[in-house]
Design a protein around this motif. Structure first.
Motif, PDB file in Angstrom:
ATOM      1  N   LEU A  59       0.690  -1.423  -0.152  1.00 52.94           N
ATOM      2  CA  LEU A  59      -0.128   0.051   0.099  1.00 52.94           C
ATOM      3  C   LEU A  59       0.958   1.316  -0.018  1.00 52.94           C
ATOM      4  N   LEU A  60       1.841   1.438   1.071  1.00 48.98           N
ATOM      5  CA  LEU A  60       2.552   2.684   0.962  1.00 48.98           C
ATOM      6  C   LEU A  60       3.572   2.685  -0.187  1.00 48.98           C
ATOM      7  N   GLY A  61       3.987   1.480  -0.568  1.00 45.48           N
ATOM      8  CA  GLY A  61       4.806   1.216  -1.640  1.00 45.48           C
ATOM      9  C   GLY A  61       4.309   1.219  -3.113  1.00 45.48           C
ATOM     10  N   SER A  62       2.826   1.749  -3.229  1.00 42.51           N
ATOM     11  CA  SER A  62       2.205   1.463  -4.412  1.00 42.51           C
ATOM     12  C   SER A  62       2.751   2.445  -5.194  1.00 42.51           C
ATOM     13  N   GLU A  63       2.380   2.345  -6.658  1.00 38.81           N
ATOM     14  CA  GLU A  63       2.734   3.123  -7.887  1.00 38.81           C
ATOM     15  C   GLU A  63       2.289   4.472  -7.385  1.00 38.81           C
ATOM     16  N   LEU A  64       0.931   4.781  -6.786  1.00 38.56           N
ATOM     17  CA  LEU A  64       0.665   6.195  -6.640  1.00 38.56           C
ATOM     18  C   LEU A  64       1.425   6.866  -5.650  1.00 38.56           C
ATOM     19  N   ASN A  65       1.633   6.096  -4.415  1.00 41.82           N
ATOM     20  CA  ASN A  65       2.592   6.724  -3.404  1.00 41.82           C
ATOM     21  C   ASN A  65       3.745   6.974  -3.711  1.00 41.82           C
ATOM     22  N   ARG A  66       4.470   6.056  -4.977  1.00 43.30           N
ATOM     23  CA  ARG A  66       5.914   6.079  -5.180  1.00 43.30           C
ATOM     24  C   ARG A  66       5.814   7.530  -6.125  1.00 43.30           C
ATOM     25  N   ARG A  67       4.703   7.938  -6.845  1.00 40.91           N
ATOM     26  CA  ARG A  67       4.837   8.987  -7.519  1.00 40.91           C
ATOM     27  C   ARG A  67       4.675  10.201  -6.448  1.00 40.91           C
ATOM     28  N   LYS A 162      -7.521  12.878  -1.449  1.00 37.50           N
ATOM     29  CA  LYS A 162      -6.445  12.788  -2.273  1.00 37.50           C
ATOM     30  C   LYS A 162      -5.294  14.197  -1.807  1.00 37.50           C
ATOM     31  N   GLU A 163      -6.187  15.188  -1.706  1.00 39.83           N
ATOM     32  CA  GLU A 163      -5.404  16.496  -1.328  1.00 39.83           C
ATOM     33  C   GLU A 163      -4.534  16.320   0.066  1.00 39.83           C
ATOM     34  N   ASP A 164      -5.281  15.457   1.143  1.00 39.39           N
ATOM     35  CA  ASP A 164      -4.698  15.325   2.374  1.00 39.39           C
ATOM     36  C   ASP A 164      -3.666  14.564   2.328  1.00 39.39           C
ATOM     37  N   ARG A 165      -3.453  13.393   1.273  1.00 43.35           N
ATOM     38  CA  ARG A 165      -2.509  12.341   1.228  1.00 43.35           C
ATOM     39  C   ARG A 165      -1.309  12.971   0.850  1.00 43.35           C
ATOM     40  N   GLU A 166      -1.494  14.136  -0.440  1.00 47.23           N
ATOM     41  CA  GLU A 166      -0.087  14.764  -1.069  1.00 47.23           C
ATOM     42  C   GLU A 166       0.211  15.550  -0.052  1.00 47.23           C
ATOM     43  N   THR A 167      -0.627  16.250   0.745  1.00 45.13           N
ATOM     44  CA  THR A 167      -0.027  17.311   1.983  1.00 45.13           C
ATOM     45  C   THR A 167       0.672  16.447   2.909  1.00 45.13           C
ATOM     46  N   MET A 168       0.146  15.413   3.180  1.00 49.68           N
ATOM     47  CA  MET A 168       0.893  14.460   4.357  1.00 49.68           C
ATOM     48  C   MET A 168       2.074  13.815   3.830  1.00 49.68           C
TER      49      MET A 168
END
Length: 191
Positions: A59-67, A162-168
């Motif tokens: 989950l943390l290492g997913s393609e979305l989070n890697r980007r 999504k915005e909260d994830r990017e901010t975090m």
């Protein structure tokens, strides 16, 4: 009297706002280590990539989070004055994430002089949780030697938007790279 009521209302509002900020903040511990024989202020350019040969959390290492992680590192490094150079960088910033299962054991001693009368004893409870780690490794390009490492670890609650994830993610990368020096114009060379 009205002044006291206004003062009390504003004090309560500040206390509630502070409590909400503390409750919503991530409880991550940030630390770093570096090679003291290397002048970290000599570097000007960088590139970012995921760490090689490391098992990523699904989950943390997913393609979305890697980007997200890569974009956040680029943004923070550029804010520190470094220039992105994918062809010939001075340093390579590699990132990785992982999650570890942890357990916390709590003990509540209820012994008293009257224990024989009322009962009592030692209550033990356990709390299982997952600890997340965000790790940045910085390598010197010409030798592929690690010169700096920073990490944040702790219990992370996944943001819902999504915005909260990017901010975090950006805030976490900013906290990790806080101790990495700003890019400077001089390289401490004696020309």
């Amino acid at each position: 009297m009205k002044t006291i009521v206004k003062l009390m209302k504003s004090t309560v509002a500040v206390v509630v706002a502070g409590a909400l900020m503390i409750a919503c903040s991530q409880a991550l511990q940030v630390s770093y280590d570096y090679d003291s024989s290397v002048n970290l202020k000599q570097f000007k350019t960088f590139k970012v990539e995921a760490e090689h040969n490391m098992e990523q959390d699904p989950l943390l290492g997913s393609e979305l989070n890697r980007r997200r992680l890569g974009d956040a590192v680029v943004e923070v490094m550029e804010a520190k004055g470094y220039k992105m150079d994918t062809k010939n960088p001075d340093i390579i910033v590699r990132f990785m994430t992982d999650v570890k299962d942890r357990q916390q054991v709590r003990s509540n001693n209820m012994y008293s002089p009257y224990m024989w009368w009322y009962g009592g004893g030692n209550n033990i409870s356990t709390y299982n949780y997952q600890e997340s780690r965000f790790i940045l490794n910085i390598y010197q390009k010409n030798s592929d030697r690690m010169v700096w490492q920073g990490w944040a670890s702790g219990k992370v609650k996944a943001p819902t938007k999504k915005e909260d994830r990017e901010t975090m993610v950006k805030n976490t990368m900013t906290d990790i790279l806080k101790t990495f020096p700003q890019a400077t114009l001089d390289t401490y060379s004696r020309n």
